[in-house]
Design a protein around this motif. Sequence first.
Motif, PDB file in Angstrom:
ATOM      1  N   ILE A   6     -22.502 -11.742 -33.449  1.00 57.80           N
ATOM      2  CA  ILE A   6     -21.033 -11.969 -33.388  1.00 57.80           C
ATOM      3  C   ILE A   6     -20.148 -11.309 -34.437  1.00 57.80           C
ATOM      4  N   HIS A   7     -19.284 -10.892 -34.267  1.00 59.38           N
ATOM      5  CA  HIS A   7     -18.189 -10.017 -34.876  1.00 59.38           C
ATOM      6  C   HIS A   7     -16.733 -10.828 -35.040  1.00 59.38           C
ATOM      7  N   VAL A   8     -15.991 -11.248 -36.056  1.00 61.81           N
ATOM      8  CA  VAL A   8     -15.045 -11.880 -35.963  1.00 61.81           C
ATOM      9  C   VAL A   8     -13.792 -11.141 -36.555  1.00 61.81           C
ATOM     10  N   THR A   9     -12.674 -10.976 -35.828  1.00 64.60           N
ATOM     11  CA  THR A   9     -11.726 -10.243 -36.180  1.00 64.60           C
ATOM     12  C   THR A   9     -10.480 -11.073 -35.965  1.00 64.60           C
ATOM     13  N   GLU A  10      -9.270 -11.013 -37.115  1.00 67.43           N
ATOM     14  CA  GLU A  10      -8.266 -11.665 -37.238  1.00 67.43           C
ATOM     15  C   GLU A  10      -7.276 -10.893 -36.106  1.00 67.43           C
ATOM     16  N   VAL A  11      -6.370 -11.758 -35.576  1.00 65.52           N
ATOM     17  CA  VAL A  11      -5.299 -11.290 -34.702  1.00 65.52           C
ATOM     18  C   VAL A  11      -3.943 -11.288 -35.683  1.00 65.52           C
ATOM     19  N   THR A  12      -3.530 -10.410 -36.014  1.00 64.87           N
ATOM     20  CA  THR A  12      -2.544 -10.463 -37.098  1.00 64.87           C
ATOM     21  C   THR A  12      -1.005 -10.420 -36.273  1.00 64.87           C
ATOM     22  N   ASP A  13      -1.227  -9.850 -34.971  1.00 68.88           N
ATOM     23  CA  ASP A  13      -0.026  -9.767 -34.219  1.00 68.88           C
ATOM     24  C   ASP A  13       0.105 -10.849 -32.868  1.00 68.88           C
ATOM     25  N   HIS A  14      -0.452 -11.768 -33.259  1.00 69.13           N
ATOM     26  CA  HIS A  14      -0.550 -12.916 -32.027  1.00 69.13           C
ATOM     27  C   HIS A  14       0.784 -13.367 -31.862  1.00 69.13           C
ATOM     28  N   ARG A  15       1.479 -13.715 -30.715  1.00 72.09           N
ATOM     29  CA  ARG A  15       2.673 -13.980 -30.490  1.00 72.09           C
ATOM     30  C   ARG A  15       2.993 -15.412 -31.086  1.00 72.09           C
ATOM     31  N   LEU A  16       2.109 -16.327 -31.265  1.00 70.51           N
ATOM     32  CA  LEU A  16       2.177 -17.782 -31.673  1.00 70.51           C
ATOM     33  C   LEU A  16       2.032 -17.954 -33.150  1.00 70.51           C
ATOM     34  N   LEU A  17       1.662 -16.766 -34.006  1.00 70.30           N
ATOM     35  CA  LEU A  17       1.478 -17.029 -35.401  1.00 70.30           C
ATOM     36  C   LEU A  17       2.827 -17.760 -36.038  1.00 70.30           C
ATOM     37  N   GLY A  18       2.557 -18.455 -36.896  1.00 75.19           N
ATOM     38  CA  GLY A  18       3.784 -18.947 -37.585  1.00 75.19           C
ATOM     39  C   GLY A  18       4.794 -19.781 -36.649  1.00 75.19           C
ATOM     40  N   ARG A  19       4.446 -19.911 -35.547  1.00 74.38           N
ATOM     41  CA  ARG A  19       5.504 -20.766 -34.679  1.00 74.38           C
ATOM     42  C   ARG A  19       4.876 -22.199 -34.480  1.00 74.38           C
ATOM     43  N   GLU A  20       5.829 -23.098 -34.398  1.00 73.64           N
ATOM     44  CA  GLU A  20       5.576 -24.526 -33.895  1.00 73.64           C
ATOM     45  C   GLU A  20       5.317 -24.746 -32.636  1.00 73.64           C
ATOM     46  N   VAL A  21       3.838 -25.346 -32.379  1.00 72.39           N
ATOM     47  CA  VAL A  21       3.366 -25.370 -31.157  1.00 72.39           C
ATOM     48  C   VAL A  21       3.035 -26.895 -30.974  1.00 72.39           C
TER      49      VAL A  21
END
Length: 85
Positions: A6-21
Motif C-alpha cells: 500500500i502507498h498512501v497519498t494526500e489529496v491536496t485539492d479535494h473539493r471538500l478540504l476545509g469545508r464544513e460537512v
Amino acid sequence: MIKDDIHVTEVTDHRLLGREVAHLTDGRRGTVDLVLQYWSKTTGSLIRTVAHMRPADASGREWTADPKQLQPVRPISPDMPEGAR
C-alpha cells in the motif's frame, strides 16, 4: 492485501478540504481536515479514499469517513465564468 503493498497519498485539492460537512450515515458534522488515498503498489489501483474530520461540536473526537458519504453543510458554488462578478 499485503500491508507493504500500500502507498498512501494526500489529496491536496479535494473539493471538500476545509469545508464544513455532514456525514450522511450518522449525521455527525465537522470540517474536512485531510483526505488520503490508499493505492496498491502492485496493481496501481485505488483501494480506498478516506477523509479525516474535526468535529463541529467541540467534542474533540475526530473521525474518518468515505468522502462520498459527506455532504457540504453549505452548497459549493459553481465556478463562475471569467470576468463575472
